[in-house]
Design an enzyme around this catalytic site. Sequence first.
Site, mmCIF file in Angstrom:
data_model
loop_
_atom_site.group_PDB
_atom_site.id
_atom_site.type_symbol
_atom_site.label_atom_id
_atom_site.label_comp_id
_atom_site.label_asym_id
_atom_site.label_seq_id
_atom_site.Cartn_x
_atom_site.Cartn_y
_atom_site.Cartn_z
ATOM 1 N N TYR A 98 4.460 -3.845 -8.375
ATOM 2 C CA TYR A 98 4.142 -2.596 -9.088
ATOM 3 C C TYR A 98 5.399 -1.777 -9.351
ATOM 4 O O TYR A 98 5.518 -1.103 -10.374
ATOM 5 C CB TYR A 98 3.094 -1.783 -8.313
ATOM 6 C CG TYR A 98 1.707 -2.380 -8.479
ATOM 7 C CD1 TYR A 98 0.937 -2.100 -9.607
ATOM 8 C CD2 TYR A 98 1.193 -3.265 -7.542
ATOM 9 C CE1 TYR A 98 -0.315 -2.678 -9.782
ATOM 10 C CE2 TYR A 98 -0.052 -3.850 -7.709
ATOM 11 C CZ TYR A 98 -0.803 -3.555 -8.836
ATOM 12 O OH TYR A 98 -2.029 -4.139 -9.019
ATOM 13 N N ASP A 137 -4.655 4.027 -1.011
ATOM 14 C CA ASP A 137 -4.225 3.034 -1.990
ATOM 15 C C ASP A 137 -2.936 2.387 -1.516
ATOM 16 O O ASP A 137 -2.139 3.025 -0.820
ATOM 17 C CB ASP A 137 -4.005 3.674 -3.368
ATOM 18 C CG ASP A 137 -3.972 2.609 -4.450
ATOM 19 O OD1 ASP A 137 -5.043 2.247 -4.943
ATOM 20 O OD2 ASP A 137 -2.872 2.102 -4.756
ATOM 21 N N ARG A 154 -15.966 3.693 -7.700
ATOM 22 C CA ARG A 154 -16.657 4.293 -8.847
ATOM 23 C C ARG A 154 -18.076 3.806 -9.087
ATOM 24 O O ARG A 154 -18.818 4.438 -9.828
ATOM 25 C CB ARG A 154 -15.821 4.057 -10.123
ATOM 26 C CG ARG A 154 -14.596 4.955 -10.192
ATOM 27 C CD ARG A 154 -13.599 4.458 -11.222
ATOM 28 N NE ARG A 154 -13.041 3.172 -10.792
ATOM 29 C CZ ARG A 154 -12.063 2.532 -11.415
ATOM 30 N NH1 ARG A 154 -11.547 3.029 -12.522
ATOM 31 N NH2 ARG A 154 -11.604 1.379 -10.955
ATOM 32 N N ARG A 203 -14.804 12.382 -6.758
ATOM 33 C CA ARG A 203 -13.645 12.024 -7.592
ATOM 34 C C ARG A 203 -13.448 13.015 -8.736
ATOM 35 O O ARG A 203 -12.315 13.346 -9.089
ATOM 36 C CB ARG A 203 -13.861 10.603 -8.128
ATOM 37 C CG ARG A 203 -12.803 10.070 -9.059
ATOM 38 C CD ARG A 203 -11.532 9.691 -8.294
ATOM 39 N NE ARG A 203 -10.581 9.043 -9.174
ATOM 40 C CZ ARG A 203 -9.707 9.695 -9.939
ATOM 41 N NH1 ARG A 203 -9.657 11.015 -9.918
ATOM 42 N NH2 ARG A 203 -8.861 9.038 -10.709
ATOM 43 N N ARG A 207 -13.133 -2.652 -1.900
ATOM 44 C CA ARG A 207 -13.473 -1.544 -2.812
ATOM 45 C C ARG A 207 -14.907 -1.060 -2.624
ATOM 46 O O ARG A 207 -15.564 -0.653 -3.581
ATOM 47 C CB ARG A 207 -13.263 -1.932 -4.275
ATOM 48 C CG ARG A 207 -11.810 -2.031 -4.688
ATOM 49 C CD ARG A 207 -11.221 -0.668 -5.043
ATOM 50 N NE ARG A 207 -9.777 -0.764 -5.232
ATOM 51 C CZ ARG A 207 -9.187 -0.852 -6.420
ATOM 52 N NH1 ARG A 207 -9.908 -0.829 -7.495
ATOM 53 N NH2 ARG A 207 -7.882 -0.957 -6.480
HETATM 54 O O1 CP3 Z 1 -12.811 0.773 -0.636
HETATM 55 C C1 CP3 Z 1 -11.684 0.261 -0.523
HETATM 56 O O2 CP3 Z 1 -11.446 -0.938 -0.745
HETATM 57 C C2 CP3 Z 1 -10.561 1.120 0.027
HETATM 58 C C3 CP3 Z 1 -9.680 1.743 -0.883
HETATM 59 C C4 CP3 Z 1 -8.682 0.971 -1.735
HETATM 60 C C5 CP3 Z 1 -8.324 1.399 -3.042
HETATM 61 N N1 CP3 Z 1 -7.310 0.603 -3.483
HETATM 62 C C6 CP3 Z 1 -8.912 2.541 -3.736
HETATM 63 C C7 CP3 Z 1 -8.753 2.662 -5.198
HETATM 64 C C8 CP3 Z 1 -7.909 -0.155 -1.441
HETATM 65 C C9 CP3 Z 1 -7.930 -1.049 -0.205
HETATM 66 C C10 CP3 Z 1 -7.045 -0.372 -2.552
HETATM 67 C C11 CP3 Z 1 -6.029 -1.442 -2.610
HETATM 68 C C12 CP3 Z 1 -5.287 -1.670 -3.850
HETATM 69 N N2 CP3 Z 1 -4.807 -0.732 -4.725
HETATM 70 C C13 CP3 Z 1 -4.848 -2.939 -4.279
HETATM 71 C C14 CP3 Z 1 -5.067 -4.246 -3.555
HETATM 72 C C15 CP3 Z 1 -6.421 -4.808 -3.786
HETATM 73 C C16 CP3 Z 1 -6.659 -5.308 -5.188
HETATM 74 O O3 CP3 Z 1 -7.510 -4.699 -5.868
HETATM 75 O O4 CP3 Z 1 -6.005 -6.283 -5.589
HETATM 76 C C17 CP3 Z 1 -4.146 -2.758 -5.488
HETATM 77 C C18 CP3 Z 1 -3.510 -3.840 -6.321
HETATM 78 C C19 CP3 Z 1 -4.116 -1.351 -5.752
HETATM 79 C C20 CP3 Z 1 -3.435 -0.668 -6.892
HETATM 80 C C21 CP3 Z 1 -4.383 0.063 -7.748
HETATM 81 N N3 CP3 Z 1 -5.105 1.178 -7.354
HETATM 82 C C22 CP3 Z 1 -4.695 -0.193 -9.111
HETATM 83 C C23 CP3 Z 1 -4.126 -1.337 -9.928
HETATM 84 C C24 CP3 Z 1 -5.624 0.767 -9.508
HETATM 85 C C25 CP3 Z 1 -6.184 0.967 -10.894
HETATM 86 C C26 CP3 Z 1 -7.259 0.024 -11.194
HETATM 87 C C27 CP3 Z 1 -8.595 0.637 -10.938
HETATM 88 O O5 CP3 Z 1 -9.433 -0.019 -10.299
HETATM 89 O O6 CP3 Z 1 -8.800 1.755 -11.414
HETATM 90 C C28 CP3 Z 1 -5.904 1.586 -8.389
HETATM 91 C C29 CP3 Z 1 -6.824 2.746 -8.326
HETATM 92 C C30 CP3 Z 1 -7.842 2.778 -7.246
HETATM 93 N N4 CP3 Z 1 -7.602 2.505 -5.921
HETATM 94 C C31 CP3 Z 1 -9.206 3.156 -7.383
HETATM 95 C C32 CP3 Z 1 -9.780 3.086 -6.104
HETATM 96 C C33 CP3 Z 1 -11.199 3.415 -5.715
HETATM 97 C C34 CP3 Z 1 -9.866 3.606 -8.669
HETATM 98 C C35 CP3 Z 1 -9.383 4.992 -8.969
HETATM 99 C C36 CP3 Z 1 -10.430 5.936 -9.482
HETATM 100 O O7 CP3 Z 1 -11.362 6.307 -8.754
HETATM 101 O O8 CP3 Z 1 -10.260 6.383 -10.626
#
Ligand code: CP3
Length: 342
Positions: A150, A74, A28, A37, A24
């Site tokens: 999911y 994602d 944010r 964003r 990540r």
């Molecule tokens: O920088 C990076 O790591 C690359 C991008 C990336 C994202 N998600 C962007 C993201 C990667 C590799 C992921 C993987 C991901 N997504 C996983 C596996 C890793 C982990 O965290 O366990 C999972 C379970 C998801 C599913 C997911 N995506 C959830 C549960 C959420 C909501 C929770 C949150 O953090 O808001 C997301 C959203 C998400 N994916 C965001 C980002 C930057 C936040 C969204 C936003 O900007 O509002």
Amino acid sequence: MTVKPLLRALSGETVWPPPVWLMRQAGRYLPEYRAIREKFPDFVAMCVTPEAAAEVTLQPVRRFGMDAAILFSDILILPWALGWDLRFSHGEGPVLARWQSEHDTSRLNSALAPSRYAPVMETVRLVASALAPAQALIGFAGGPFTVACYMVEGGGSPDHAATRTAALADPEGFSGLVAALTEATIAYLAAQIEAGADVVMIFDSWAGVLPPSLFDRYVSQPTRRIVNGLRALGHKTPVIGFPRLAGSLVATYAGHTGVAAVGVDTGTSVRHVRRDLPSGIAIQGNLDPMALKVGGAALTREAAFVLDQLSGGPAIFNLGHGIVPQTPPQHVADLVTQLRSV
Ligand code: CP3
């Protein structure tokens, strides 16, 4: 030709100091991420807008000089590209259609929709052409089990009760879902590799909610099938596996799946994993994201501890899970400086 430090570590070489990138790292906590964003009320739309996704992929690499960029996308884009309903609601995380039985597996398209996945490949191309020669580009997908979590829960879940119930009560139906996701993941990762990803990572974030009796069937075997599927398509690209929360099963997973590196979560001892790991497999991890949030002396101490744990074999410095949004960017800069000065 520059051999990228990340690829050296993934080929089994002990590179010191170890290459670093952070899960990540685009997100944010960065003001420049939030600025982009804000222009996208819909998170999925941002993931499939190549210019925006490429820009946020590059932001942390530009600011901190990590050894790798990770594609901004994602894990839930894969089921969405198979036609599954997905939206991200504010403050609530992802919301998906719910999978209830084998019948619902037939609602998944048999192939990824080009209009939904081609923009991701365009992002990969844009990023690959912008990186410095020593920087690697990591593509990724979710582990089929985690993506299934999911889909069965319809979103995030505190205990994954519905998924664990399905795995036990309807093994045929649930296996069919995992198998369909596994085959689509091979195609999806192969496309990322063909577009320019140097490495691919499989995020199996919820692998550890399964009992050991079911772990091989739903986590290790699908992962091995993905690695073998990529090899059968002629791709020698290294794979990083991240079976989060798998604890004592991490080393067996690494030995059985063909991954070049295994991601270790915050609560697992790197030393114990190393002791049991077949030689030549790299370890990636596992600084506590809270240490990065706290910063200062606690961060310096925790990072030094992780470095010490990683020493003595092929390693990649990372967190044990993703950066939290409250992390001050300066702490990330401090960490990279500390790691580069050892
Ligand atoms: O920088 C990076 O790591 C690359 C991008 C990336 C994202 N998600 C962007 C993201 C990667 C590799 C992921 C993987 C991901 N997504 C996983 C596996 C890793 C982990 O965290 O366990 C999972 C379970 C998801 C599913 C997911 N995506 C959830 C549960 C959420 C909501 C929770 C949150 O953090 O808001 C997301 C959203 C998400 N994916 C965001 C980002 C930057 C936040 C969204 C936003 O900007 O509002």
